[in-house]
Design a protein around this motif. Structure first.
Motif, PDB file in Angstrom:
ATOM      1  N   ALA A 100     -30.329  -6.780   0.734  1.00  0.00           N
ATOM      2  CA  ALA A 100     -30.971  -8.092   0.685  1.00  0.00           C
ATOM      3  C   ALA A 100     -31.448  -8.565   2.055  1.00  0.00           C
ATOM      4  O   ALA A 100     -32.362  -9.391   2.144  1.00  0.00           O
ATOM      5  N   LEU A 107     -35.925  -9.563  -0.807  1.00  0.00           N
ATOM      6  CA  LEU A 107     -34.740 -10.311  -1.199  1.00  0.00           C
ATOM      7  C   LEU A 107     -34.166 -11.034   0.006  1.00  0.00           C
ATOM      8  O   LEU A 107     -34.517 -10.757   1.142  1.00  0.00           O
ATOM      9  N   GLY A 108     -33.271 -11.976  -0.237  1.00  0.00           N
ATOM     10  CA  GLY A 108     -32.534 -12.616   0.841  1.00  0.00           C
ATOM     11  C   GLY A 108     -33.096 -13.910   1.371  1.00  0.00           C
ATOM     12  O   GLY A 108     -32.493 -14.528   2.242  1.00  0.00           O
ATOM     13  N   LYS A 114     -32.130 -13.562   6.127  1.00  0.00           N
ATOM     14  CA  LYS A 114     -32.120 -12.108   6.138  1.00  0.00           C
ATOM     15  C   LYS A 114     -31.473 -11.574   7.410  1.00  0.00           C
ATOM     16  O   LYS A 114     -30.774 -10.550   7.379  1.00  0.00           O
TER      17      LYS A 114
END
Length: 219
Positions: A100, A107-108, A114
């Motif tokens: 992620a 993602l994230g 991130k």
């Protein structure tokens, strides 16, 4: 782009480390003893692992015995069981978190989230590498000390098996991957600290002219 490629390379190293960590935990050849005897036909290979002891005969027969009792095991085997399982769990968490947090994934959330996820995954990899390096080192030390002990018969002496070397290599992969993930998260912040945003400074004459201009407007 370079940071994303470096993170992807670290992720591949972490995958190799996770698979090697799991394999080293389950393999029965942590220490090996080959007893040839007087005839090559009766040669056998005895292997001992964390969870089972196996015997390989020259005729092709193969038998294993599980170690059911935990309290009857030596301390270094009990510690190796615990730390290797912990290493597998931490490395699996690191894979999930860094998936992620990597820049090449969607993602994230935002970049800050991130970066934090990448740093947390790197810490998991470093802890997993340390947890895998400690039992393999301790286990190897016990094998070497028993091998050099003159009071122990030759038939009871063993040598390090393939699982020990697999554990060492996997721990190295996890440590390298963790360091790369942790350092890649701070490059952007360090650049901001080294090169702060430029601020516009006005000279005293410009400030006086502006002040005079403003005063004239109110007259």
């Amino acid at each position: 782009m370079a940071s994303a490629s470096l993170q992807f390379f670290a992720f591949i190293l972490a995958l190799f480390g996770v698979f090697g960590d799991i394999a080293a935990t389950l393999l029965p050849n942590w220490k090996v003893n080959a007893d040839v005897g007087s005839n090559i036909i009766t040669a056998i290979t005895q292997m001992q692992g964390l969870w089972m002891d196996c015997t390989w005969y020259s005729t092709g027969m193969f038998s294993c015995t599980l170690k059911y009792s935990i309290l009857s095991l030596p301390v270094y085997i009990q510690a190796a069981r615990t730390t290797m399982v912990l290493s597998c769990i931490l490395s699996a968490f690191g894979i999930c978190i860094t998936t992620a947090g990597m820049k090449c994934t969607k993602l994230g959330g935002d970049s800050d989230s991130k970066s934090h996820a990448c740093f947390a995954g790197g810490v998991c990899f470093i802890l997993a590498g340390i947890s895998g390096l400690v039992p393999t080192s301790w286990y190897t030390r016990e094998i070497i000390s028993n091998f050099l002990d003159q009071t122990i018969p030759e038939s009871s002496k063993h040598e390090p098996g393939g699982a020990v070397y697999t554990g060492f290599i996997s721990a190295g992969f996890l440590l390298i991957a963790g360091v790369i993930f942790c350092t890649s998260c701070f490059k952007k912040q360090q650049g901001a600290w080294i090169y702060p945003p430029k601020q516009h400074h006005f000279s005293s004459t410009e400030q006086e002219s502006n002040a005079g201009y403003n005063l004239k407007d109110y007259v």
